[in-house]
Write a protein that holds these residues in place. Structure first.
Motif, PDB file in Angstrom:
ATOM      1  N   CYS A   1      -1.719  14.815  -9.646  1.00  0.00           N
ATOM      2  CA  CYS A   1      -3.010  15.376  -9.276  1.00  0.00           C
ATOM      3  C   CYS A   1      -3.238  16.634 -10.106  1.00  0.00           C
ATOM      4  N   ALA A   2      -4.503  16.960 -10.287  1.00  0.00           N
ATOM      5  CA  ALA A   2      -4.867  18.098 -11.122  1.00  0.00           C
ATOM      6  C   ALA A   2      -6.141  18.731 -10.600  1.00  0.00           C
ATOM      7  N   THR A   3      -6.281  20.020 -10.857  1.00  0.00           N
ATOM      8  CA  THR A   3      -7.487  20.731 -10.495  1.00  0.00           C
ATOM      9  C   THR A   3      -7.739  21.848 -11.489  1.00  0.00           C
ATOM     10  N   ASP A   4      -8.899  22.464 -11.362  1.00  0.00           N
ATOM     11  CA  ASP A   4      -9.225  23.551 -12.279  1.00  0.00           C
ATOM     12  C   ASP A   4     -10.287  24.444 -11.646  1.00  0.00           C
ATOM     13  N   PRO A   5     -10.104  25.774 -11.715  1.00  0.00           N
ATOM     14  CA  PRO A   5     -11.061  26.694 -11.082  1.00  0.00           C
ATOM     15  C   PRO A   5     -12.460  26.658 -11.690  1.00  0.00           C
ATOM     16  N   PHE A   6     -12.592  26.088 -12.902  1.00  0.00           N
ATOM     17  CA  PHE A   6     -13.881  26.109 -13.568  1.00  0.00           C
ATOM     18  C   PHE A   6     -14.673  24.825 -13.364  1.00  0.00           C
ATOM     19  N   HIS A   7     -14.143  23.924 -12.553  1.00  0.00           N
ATOM     20  CA  HIS A   7     -14.824  22.646 -12.419  1.00  0.00           C
ATOM     21  C   HIS A   7     -15.013  22.275 -10.965  1.00  0.00           C
TER      22      HIS A   7
ATOM     23  N   SER B   1       0.824  -1.202   0.000  1.00  0.00           N
ATOM     24  CA  SER B   1       0.000   0.000   0.000  1.00  0.00           C
ATOM     25  C   SER B   1       0.862   1.257   0.000  1.00  0.00           C
ATOM     26  N   LEU B   2       0.312   2.313  -0.550  1.00  0.00           N
ATOM     27  CA  LEU B   2       0.893   3.646  -0.487  1.00  0.00           C
ATOM     28  C   LEU B   2      -0.242   4.648  -0.359  1.00  0.00           C
ATOM     29  N   ARG B   3       0.062   5.790   0.254  1.00  0.00           N
ATOM     30  CA  ARG B   3      -0.894   6.889   0.269  1.00  0.00           C
ATOM     31  C   ARG B   3      -0.247   8.107  -0.355  1.00  0.00           C
ATOM     32  N   LEU B   4      -0.812   8.544  -1.461  1.00  0.00           N
ATOM     33  CA  LEU B   4      -0.338   9.743  -2.131  1.00  0.00           C
ATOM     34  C   LEU B   4      -1.065  10.962  -1.587  1.00  0.00           C
ATOM     35  N   SER B   5      -0.331  12.071  -1.508  1.00  0.00           N
ATOM     36  CA  SER B   5      -0.905  13.338  -1.068  1.00  0.00           C
ATOM     37  C   SER B   5      -0.763  14.379  -2.164  1.00  0.00           C
ATOM     38  N   CYS B   6      -1.740  15.235  -2.263  1.00  0.00           N
ATOM     39  CA  CYS B   6      -1.723  16.357  -3.198  1.00  0.00           C
ATOM     40  C   CYS B   6      -2.026  17.610  -2.390  1.00  0.00           C
TER      41      CYS B   6
ATOM     42  N   GLY C   1     -12.193  -0.600  -5.856  1.00  0.00           N
ATOM     43  CA  GLY C   1     -12.073  -1.559  -4.773  1.00  0.00           C
ATOM     44  C   GLY C   1     -10.697  -1.610  -4.148  1.00  0.00           C
ATOM     45  N   ARG C   2      -9.714  -0.972  -4.790  1.00  0.00           N
ATOM     46  CA  ARG C   2      -8.347  -0.958  -4.257  1.00  0.00           C
ATOM     47  C   ARG C   2      -7.888   0.441  -3.857  1.00  0.00           C
ATOM     48  N   PHE C   3      -8.332   1.456  -4.584  1.00  0.00           N
ATOM     49  CA  PHE C   3      -7.917   2.837  -4.341  1.00  0.00           C
ATOM     50  C   PHE C   3      -9.080   3.617  -3.742  1.00  0.00           C
ATOM     51  N   THR C   4      -8.744   4.583  -2.896  1.00  0.00           N
ATOM     52  CA  THR C   4      -9.747   5.456  -2.298  1.00  0.00           C
ATOM     53  C   THR C   4      -9.245   6.894  -2.328  1.00  0.00           C
ATOM     54  N   ILE C   5     -10.067   7.795  -2.853  1.00  0.00           N
ATOM     55  CA  ILE C   5      -9.728   9.210  -2.889  1.00  0.00           C
ATOM     56  C   ILE C   5     -10.472   9.915  -1.761  1.00  0.00           C
ATOM     57  N   SER C   6      -9.820  10.904  -1.156  1.00  0.00           N
ATOM     58  CA  SER C   6     -10.462  11.637  -0.069  1.00  0.00           C
ATOM     59  C   SER C   6      -9.871  13.038   0.017  1.00  0.00           C
ATOM     60  N   LYS C   7     -10.596  13.907   0.722  1.00  0.00           N
ATOM     61  CA  LYS C   7     -10.159  15.287   0.907  1.00  0.00           C
ATOM     62  C   LYS C   7     -10.062  15.598   2.385  1.00  0.00           C
ATOM     63  N   ASP C   8      -9.054  16.397   2.739  1.00  0.00           N
ATOM     64  CA  ASP C   8      -8.949  16.967   4.077  1.00  0.00           C
ATOM     65  C   ASP C   8      -8.900  18.480   3.882  1.00  0.00           C
ATOM     66  N   ASN C   9     -10.048  19.117   4.029  1.00  0.00           N
ATOM     67  CA  ASN C   9     -10.105  20.549   3.750  1.00  0.00           C
ATOM     68  C   ASN C   9      -9.247  21.363   4.722  1.00  0.00           C
ATOM     69  N   ALA C  10      -9.140  20.905   5.943  1.00  0.00           N
ATOM     70  CA  ALA C  10      -8.340  21.634   6.922  1.00  0.00           C
ATOM     71  C   ALA C  10      -6.874  21.690   6.513  1.00  0.00           C
ATOM     72  N   LYS C  11      -6.424  20.643   5.826  1.00  0.00           N
ATOM     73  CA  LYS C  11      -5.031  20.580   5.382  1.00  0.00           C
ATOM     74  C   LYS C  11      -4.883  20.961   3.912  1.00  0.00           C
ATOM     75  N   ASN C  12      -5.999  21.289   3.273  1.00  0.00           N
ATOM     76  CA  ASN C  12      -5.982  21.641   1.849  1.00  0.00           C
ATOM     77  C   ASN C  12      -5.277  20.570   1.027  1.00  0.00           C
ATOM     78  N   THR C  13      -5.630  19.332   1.317  1.00  0.00           N
ATOM     79  CA  THR C  13      -4.939  18.186   0.739  1.00  0.00           C
ATOM     80  C   THR C  13      -5.948  17.153   0.259  1.00  0.00           C
ATOM     81  N   VAL C  14      -5.625  16.547  -0.880  1.00  0.00           N
ATOM     82  CA  VAL C  14      -6.380  15.411  -1.386  1.00  0.00           C
ATOM     83  C   VAL C  14      -5.467  14.194  -1.342  1.00  0.00           C
ATOM     84  N   TYR C  15      -6.019  13.079  -0.908  1.00  0.00           N
ATOM     85  CA  TYR C  15      -5.244  11.847  -0.772  1.00  0.00           C
ATOM     86  C   TYR C  15      -5.725  10.794  -1.764  1.00  0.00           C
TER      87      TYR C  15
END
Length: 125
Positions: free
Chosen positions: A96-102, A17-22, A66-80
């Motif tokens: 990781c990627a984001t966009d102000p229009f979406h 397992s690994l946990r990626l942070s953005c 079933g193997r990967f899970t995405i989540s947000k921690d707004n307090a840390k401004n981080t997506v895992y």
């Protein structure tokens, strides 16, 4: 200035397992959707997962369901991206990627205007 920075990649054995942070700077991630994508050598970039602005909607590629899970921690401004039961086929650079229009979860990479530099994930025995 909006910046994204991924971390958490590395070398892991199959089944591990690994946990990626953005982490975001210059933007509040709870205002935008965020996607995780990956690119293996010689292959096109592919979508892995996405999460909506409020975190209420997520989506996954069939290959990681079933193997990967995405989540947000707004307090840390981080997506895992929690990655379990890793397989050699998961080896890639993960972005990781984001966009102000979406605000809605979307798996199309062309919709995202801001990308991190990526983190390498290698699954090998």
């Amino acid at each position: 200035q909006l910046q994204l920075a991924e971390s958490g990649g590395g070398l892991v054995h199959p089944g591990g397992s690994l946990r990626l942070s953005c982490v975001a700077r210059g933007v509040t991630l709870n205002s935008y959707a965020v996607g995780w994508f990956r690119q293996a050598p010689g292959k096109e970039r592919e979508a892995v997962s996405c999460i909506s602005r409020n975190g209420g909607s997520t989506n996954y590629a069939d290959s990681v369901k079933g193997r990967f899970t995405i989540s947000k921690d707004n307090a840390k401004n981080t997506v895992y991206l929690q990655m379990n039961s890793l397989e050699p086929e998961d080896t890639a650079v993960y972005y990781c990627a984001t966009d102000p229009f979406h605000a809605m979860c979307d798996m199309r990479p062309g919709l995202y205007g801001y990308w991190g530099q990526g983190t390498q994930v290698t699954v090998s025995s």
